[in-house]
Design an enzyme around this catalytic site. Structure first.
Site, PDB file in Angstrom:
ATOM      1  N   ASP A 107     -21.502   5.212 -14.377  1.00  0.00           N
ATOM      2  CA  ASP A 107     -22.003   5.524 -15.474  1.00  0.00           C
ATOM      3  C   ASP A 107     -21.679   6.958 -15.944  1.00  0.00           C
ATOM      4  OD1 ASP A 107     -23.579   4.097 -17.948  1.00  0.00           O
ATOM      5  OD2 ASP A 107     -24.316   6.199 -17.821  1.00  0.00           O
ATOM      6  N   GLN A 108     -21.556   7.256 -17.211  1.00  0.00           N
ATOM      7  CA  GLN A 108     -21.310   8.541 -17.708  1.00  0.00           C
ATOM      8  C   GLN A 108     -22.207   8.912 -19.000  1.00  0.00           C
ATOM      9  OE1 GLN A 108     -16.861   8.434 -18.510  1.00  0.00           O
ATOM     10  NE2 GLN A 108     -16.913  10.348 -17.075  1.00  0.00           N
TER      11      GLN A 108
END
Length: 202
Positions: free
Chosen positions: A79-80
Site C-alpha cells: 500500500d501507499q
C-alpha cells in the site's frame, strides 16, 4: 485453490507492481484484495497514528485476506499513502478529482509512504516500509490539462495522480527516495527476503 508448494501471490491490482515483479523475473499469481481501506485510514487518523503505521496495516490486511485462500503461498500485500501537510491523499476517483489533487500538490513537497509485507497462512513473515520526498514544480494549468489529456484514466490508478515512470516525471522539480518504492514496492528489500526464504535463487 489448493497449491502443493509455495508460490508467490500479489494481492494487488496495481499494474505498476505487476510490472516491477515481472521485470525482476518473478513468476506470480495476481489476486487483488478487496478491503475497506477508508475505514482503516479513518481509524488511524482518529487515533493520531502515522501514515507509515497505516500503510503497513493496509498492506497486511490485504495480504491476510488473500492468504486465507492460498495456504501454501507467499502472499505479497502493499500500500501507499501520500502525505502533504496534514492531508492524506487517496487515488483520484475521476479526472476532475485528479486535477484538483495535482493543483493541491503543485509547488509543494509531499511524502510518499510505501509499505509491503509477506504473509504465509496466518503469519506475517516479512514487512518493509520506506518513504520518498517529492517536490512538484509550479506547472501551469495549461500544462496540467495537456498532461491529463495525454495520460487519461491511467492516472486514476496512482495515488497522487502521477506515474513517475511515464509523463508524470514532468510534474516534478525534485525527487528523493527509492525509485522502485515510488512505483509501488520496496523491491530490493522484498527480493532480499525472498532469496533468504529460498523462494528465489541466491
Amino acid at each position: 485453490m489448493a497449491w502443493t508448494g509455495e508460490c508467490l501471490i500479489l494481492a494487488s491490482s496495481s499494474a505498476a507492481r505487476q510490472r516491477l515483479l515481472a521485470h525482476a523475473g518473478l513468476e506470480f499469481v495476481v489476486e487483488p484484495a478487496r478491503i475497506d481501506e477508508a475505514s482503516i485510514k479513518a481509524r488511524f487518523t482518529a487515533d493520531g497514528r502515522s501514515a507509515s503505521d497505516c500503510a503497513l496495516a493496509l498492506a497486511e490486511a490485504k495480504a491476510r485476506q488473500i492468504a486465507a485462500d492460498y495456504p501454501w503461498g507467499l502472499v505479497i500485500g502493499a500500500d501507499q499513502i501520500l502525505v502533504c501537510g496534514d492531508a492524506w491523499f487517496d487515488k483520484p476517483a475521476s479526472l476532475a478529482d485528479a486535477r484538483c489533487q495535482l493543483q493541491a500538490l503543485r509547488g509543494r513537497t509531499h511524502q510518499l509512504v510505501t509499505a509491503a509485507c509477506v504473509v504465509r497462512e496466518h503469519a506475517l513473515i516479512w514487512q518493509g516500509e520506506t518513504s520518498a520526498k517529492l517536490t512538484m514544480r509550479e506547472f501551469s494549468d495549461t500544462f496540467l490539462d495537456a498532461y491529463l489529456a495525454l495520460e487519461g484514466t491511467a492516472v486514476l490508478g496512482s495515488v497522487g495522480a502521477y506515474r513517475l515512470e511515464a509523463r508524470g516525471i514532468q510534474l516534478f522539480a525534485q525527487v528523493e527516495g527509492d525509485y522502485f518504492a515510488i512505483l509501488g514496492l520496496p523491491l530490493v528489500e522484498l527480493l532480499g527476503f525472498l532469496r533468504e526464504r529460498g523462494a528465489l535463487a541466491s
